[in-house]
Scaffold this motif. Structure first.
Motif, PDB file in Angstrom:
ATOM      1  N   THR A  15      12.035 -12.443   7.828  1.00 49.86           N
ATOM      2  CA  THR A  15      12.194 -11.409   6.803  1.00 49.86           C
ATOM      3  C   THR A  15      11.003 -11.410   5.849  1.00 49.86           C
ATOM      4  O   THR A  15      10.436 -10.353   5.521  1.00 49.86           O
ATOM      5  CB  THR A  15      13.496 -11.627   6.014  1.00 49.86           C
ATOM      6  N   LYS A  16      10.601 -12.595   5.402  1.00 55.26           N
ATOM      7  CA  LYS A  16       9.443 -12.699   4.498  1.00 55.26           C
ATOM      8  C   LYS A  16       8.168 -12.214   5.190  1.00 55.26           C
ATOM      9  O   LYS A  16       7.340 -11.531   4.574  1.00 55.26           O
ATOM     10  CB  LYS A  16       9.285 -14.139   4.031  1.00 55.26           C
ATOM     11  N   ALA A  17       8.000 -12.580   6.469  1.00 52.79           N
ATOM     12  CA  ALA A  17       6.817 -12.136   7.208  1.00 52.79           C
ATOM     13  C   ALA A  17       6.804 -10.620   7.355  1.00 52.79           C
ATOM     14  O   ALA A  17       5.752  -9.975   7.221  1.00 52.79           O
ATOM     15  CB  ALA A  17       6.794 -12.802   8.586  1.00 52.79           C
ATOM     16  N   LYS A  18       7.976 -10.037   7.606  1.00 52.71           N
ATOM     17  CA  LYS A  18       8.072  -8.575   7.730  1.00 52.71           C
ATOM     18  C   LYS A  18       7.693  -7.900   6.418  1.00 52.71           C
ATOM     19  O   LYS A  18       6.939  -6.925   6.401  1.00 52.71           O
ATOM     20  CB  LYS A  18       9.504  -8.187   8.115  1.00 52.71           C
ATOM     21  N   GLU A  19       8.215  -8.418   5.312  1.00 52.21           N
ATOM     22  CA  GLU A  19       7.946  -7.801   4.014  1.00 52.21           C
ATOM     23  C   GLU A  19       6.455  -7.823   3.667  1.00 52.21           C
ATOM     24  O   GLU A  19       5.914  -6.836   3.169  1.00 52.21           O
ATOM     25  CB  GLU A  19       8.766  -8.523   2.938  1.00 52.21           C
ATOM     26  N   GLU A  20       5.785  -8.944   3.968  1.00 49.86           N
ATOM     27  CA  GLU A  20       4.353  -9.003   3.685  1.00 49.86           C
ATOM     28  C   GLU A  20       3.570  -8.104   4.635  1.00 49.86           C
ATOM     29  O   GLU A  20       2.566  -7.494   4.241  1.00 49.86           O
ATOM     30  CB  GLU A  20       3.829 -10.434   3.765  1.00 49.86           C
ATOM     31  N   THR A  21       4.029  -8.012   5.877  1.00 47.44           N
ATOM     32  CA  THR A  21       3.376  -7.118   6.841  1.00 47.44           C
ATOM     33  C   THR A  21       3.420  -5.677   6.341  1.00 47.44           C
ATOM     34  O   THR A  21       2.409  -4.958   6.373  1.00 47.44           O
ATOM     35  CB  THR A  21       4.035  -7.235   8.218  1.00 47.44           C
ATOM     36  N   PHE A  22       4.580  -5.232   5.875  1.00 44.80           N
ATOM     37  CA  PHE A  22       4.687  -3.881   5.331  1.00 44.80           C
ATOM     38  C   PHE A  22       3.771  -3.699   4.131  1.00 44.80           C
ATOM     39  O   PHE A  22       3.077  -2.684   4.001  1.00 44.80           O
ATOM     40  CB  PHE A  22       6.127  -3.586   4.909  1.00 44.80           C
ATOM     41  N   GLU A  23       3.775  -4.693   3.249  1.00 42.79           N
ATOM     42  CA  GLU A  23       3.016  -4.592   2.009  1.00 42.79           C
ATOM     43  C   GLU A  23       1.521  -4.469   2.268  1.00 42.79           C
ATOM     44  O   GLU A  23       0.826  -3.713   1.572  1.00 42.79           O
ATOM     45  CB  GLU A  23       3.293  -5.829   1.157  1.00 42.79           C
ATOM     46  N   ARG A  24       1.016  -5.154   3.296  1.00 39.21           N
ATOM     47  CA  ARG A  24      -0.428  -5.245   3.475  1.00 39.21           C
ATOM     48  C   ARG A  24      -0.977  -4.379   4.611  1.00 39.21           C
ATOM     49  O   ARG A  24      -2.202  -4.280   4.760  1.00 39.21           O
ATOM     50  CB  ARG A  24      -0.813  -6.712   3.700  1.00 39.21           C
ATOM     51  N   THR A  25      -0.099  -3.775   5.416  1.00 35.75           N
ATOM     52  CA  THR A  25      -0.597  -2.986   6.553  1.00 35.75           C
ATOM     53  C   THR A  25      -0.036  -1.574   6.599  1.00 35.75           C
ATOM     54  O   THR A  25      -0.261  -0.857   7.575  1.00 35.75           O
ATOM     55  CB  THR A  25      -0.282  -3.692   7.888  1.00 35.75           C
ATOM     56  N   ASN A  26       0.704  -1.183   5.563  1.00 37.00           N
ATOM     57  CA  ASN A  26       1.243   0.183   5.515  1.00 37.00           C
ATOM     58  C   ASN A  26       0.187   1.097   4.914  1.00 37.00           C
ATOM     59  O   ASN A  26       0.160   1.351   3.714  1.00 37.00           O
ATOM     60  CB  ASN A  26       2.529   0.215   4.688  1.00 37.00           C
ATOM     61  N   ILE A  27      -0.703   1.598   5.754  1.00 36.11           N
ATOM     62  CA  ILE A  27      -1.839   2.398   5.287  1.00 36.11           C
ATOM     63  C   ILE A  27      -1.589   3.876   5.576  1.00 36.11           C
ATOM     64  O   ILE A  27      -0.852   4.222   6.504  1.00 36.11           O
ATOM     65  CB  ILE A  27      -3.154   1.939   5.950  1.00 36.11           C
ATOM     66  N   PRO A  28      -2.178   4.771   4.805  1.00 30.02           N
ATOM     67  CA  PRO A  28      -1.947   6.213   5.024  1.00 30.02           C
ATOM     68  C   PRO A  28      -2.317   6.673   6.431  1.00 30.02           C
ATOM     69  O   PRO A  28      -1.670   7.562   6.995  1.00 30.02           O
ATOM     70  CB  PRO A  28      -2.838   6.869   3.972  1.00 30.02           C
ATOM     71  N   GLU A  29      -3.376   6.075   6.991  1.00 32.88           N
ATOM     72  CA  GLU A  29      -3.817   6.496   8.327  1.00 32.88           C
ATOM     73  C   GLU A  29      -2.839   6.082   9.424  1.00 32.88           C
ATOM     74  O   GLU A  29      -2.778   6.710  10.480  1.00 32.88           O
ATOM     75  CB  GLU A  29      -5.189   5.889   8.633  1.00 32.88           C
ATOM     76  N   ALA A  30      -2.075   5.008   9.175  1.00 33.82           N
ATOM     77  CA  ALA A  30      -1.121   4.499  10.170  1.00 33.82           C
ATOM     78  C   ALA A  30       0.046   3.845   9.442  1.00 33.82           C
ATOM     79  O   ALA A  30       0.152   2.615   9.388  1.00 33.82           O
ATOM     80  CB  ALA A  30      -1.798   3.501  11.110  1.00 33.82           C
ATOM     81  N   PRO A  31       0.933   4.658   8.875  1.00 35.73           N
ATOM     82  CA  PRO A  31       2.046   4.097   8.094  1.00 35.73           C
ATOM     83  C   PRO A  31       3.151   3.515   8.987  1.00 35.73           C
ATOM     84  O   PRO A  31       3.223   3.815  10.183  1.00 35.73           O
ATOM     85  CB  PRO A  31       2.569   5.308   7.318  1.00 35.73           C
ATOM     86  N   TRP A  32       3.980   2.681   8.381  1.00 36.58           N
ATOM     87  CA  TRP A  32       5.154   2.134   9.071  1.00 36.58           C
ATOM     88  C   TRP A  32       6.349   3.067   8.886  1.00 36.58           C
ATOM     89  O   TRP A  32       6.496   3.711   7.848  1.00 36.58           O
ATOM     90  CB  TRP A  32       5.523   0.764   8.511  1.00 36.58           C
TER      91      TRP A  32
END
Length: 302
Positions: A226-243
């Motif tokens: 869960t913690k890994a998922k939350e950080e992944t969203f926080e740091r890789t949710n970019i406008p060009e390729a959102p989650w």
């Protein structure tokens, strides 16, 4: 063939098109009856079977149009499927590709990296699988293994994970700048739902292959994932390729919602095709068909 016979033939073909989907559901029902302690806990879908099949076939017809558009325009599409183990990623991928041309729509599910691959640039083993013009590639897990399973299970160091977080936004921006459309889905289920699905797999011989030691270990490390998922969203949710998060507790809803959303992300349109005419068979009155030996034929047991 008269009109009545033609209608009966078409109806039979339509029923056959549903059989594969039904076959994939039947084993769940059979094992659930044998394991009443699980079936008592399992929820029923909010979508009735008739509605589900109607919508699934409608959406799959749209996926065929999307495929034609991608092939006609030379578009390149990458769809990433991530999420909890047993969250339903494979089921959605199967429904997306079920009626598509495998030369256009490919599924990539890479095994654990070899020792040689571990020494390469992290993204290197994924690059050869990226689409060429007129192709769509579905990644059943992707380079996000690094911020997920590799991080949680200790296969990647904190330095490697940090390097990944620094690199992946630019890597995906490079893909988008090169003309590749990138869509990222995360399938989410509850703790209890995952437990029930794991129990189903443990007790179903037809599904035990889906369980790996990593899957079982993930049960103990729910909070770490869960913690890994939350950080992944926080740091890789970019406008060009959102989650985009797909709620997966209801499998049928998840399948329809994900496919519908994917279609809504693409500016596709129906591509006109030249009418197809079945040519008449050429008959040669001098040709005599040979009689083949019986041992060449598969025995008709059914």
């Amino acid at each position: 063939m008269d009109e009545t016979s033609a209608r009966s033939w078409v109806e039979a073909e339509w029923e056959d098109s549903l059989d594969e989907e039904l076959e994939m559901e039947i084993d769940d029902l059979l094992i659930a009856r044998e394991m009443k302690f699980i079936s008592d806990l399992r929820h029923t879908s909010n979508i009735d079977r008739k509605t589900y099949f109607h919508e699934l076939l409608r959406l799959q017809a749209e996926l065929v149009k999307l495929q034609d558009w991608i092939q006609h325009t030379g578009e390149k599409l990458v769809v990433i499927f991530e999420g909890r183990d047993a969250a339903g990623k494979g089921g959605v991928i199967k429904r997306i590709t079920q009626r598509l041309n495998p030369r256009v729509a490919r599924v990539v599910a890479l095994p654990a990296p070899t020792e040689r691959e571990k020494s390469q640039w992290y993204f290197q083993r994924y690059v050869p699988h990226l689409p060429a013009a007129g192709e769509m590639v579905l990644f059943d897990r992707s380079w996000y293994n690094r911020s997920g399973v590799e991080r949680v299970m200790g296969f990647a160091s904190e330095e490697q994970v940090e390097q990944f977080f620094n690199d992946v936004p630019e890597f995906e921006r490079m893909l988008v700048r090169s003309g590749i459309r990138v869509v990222k889905y995360w399938f989410s289920i509850t703790d209890q739902e995952q437990q029930l699905r794991f129990l189903m797999r443990i007790h179903d011989p037809l599904k035990q292959w889906k369980l790996s030691p990593m899957d079982l270990e993930s049960r103990k490390r729910w909070e770490a994932y869960t913690k890994a998922k939350e950080e992944t969203f926080e740091r890789t949710n970019i406008p060009e390729a959102p989650w985009f998060i797909v709620e997966g507790n209801d499998k049928k809803q998840a399948r329809l919602n994900c496919i519908s959303h994917l279609l809504s992300m693409m500016p596709y349109e129906e591509i006109p095709h030249e009418p197809i005419h079945l040519p008449d068979r050429v008959f040669n009155p001098d040709y005599e068909r040979k009689v083949l030996p019986d041992e060449l034929y598969v025995p008709e047991k059914y």
